[in-house]
Design a protein around this motif. Sequence first.
Motif: not given
Length: 143
Positions: A68-81
């Motif tokens: 969630a922080a990646m989406r908010a702080a880095l403007d990421a449109s998604g993540v891979n886990i």
Amino acid sequence: MDCVFCQLILEGTARWVSREAEACAFTPLNPLAPGHTLVVPTSHFTDMFETPPDVLTASMTLVQRVAAAMRAALDASGVNILSASGPGSEQSVPHLHFHVVPRWVDDGISTWPTGQSRHCLVGDPGTKLAAALNRGHKPHHGS
């Protein structure tokens, strides 16, 4: 101490994103993408099979918060886990860990497998999994 992650936790020398009682997050030396973060239990557990459910829950909760922080702080449109557990999985460090990799459309990397396993089983794998789950197979704690 043989475990590189345990050593980082003990010495406090990692580039910390978050340090909590049961799980912590830090950036790796060679990130796959800007903001790539590793989430690990603060206690040593080799893999998914050895980790107690409460520690796994704390680790995955931190994974979700990092995402969630990646989406908010880095403007990421998604993540891979990404995670690997056990000898056949290409696990690189014998301490449970989750790579949380921020992604952007057309970022030029792929973290998804491109091939299929050559391993064959007799019978339907889904049926076998359902039967094992219905028998109440629980993870092992300890080696």
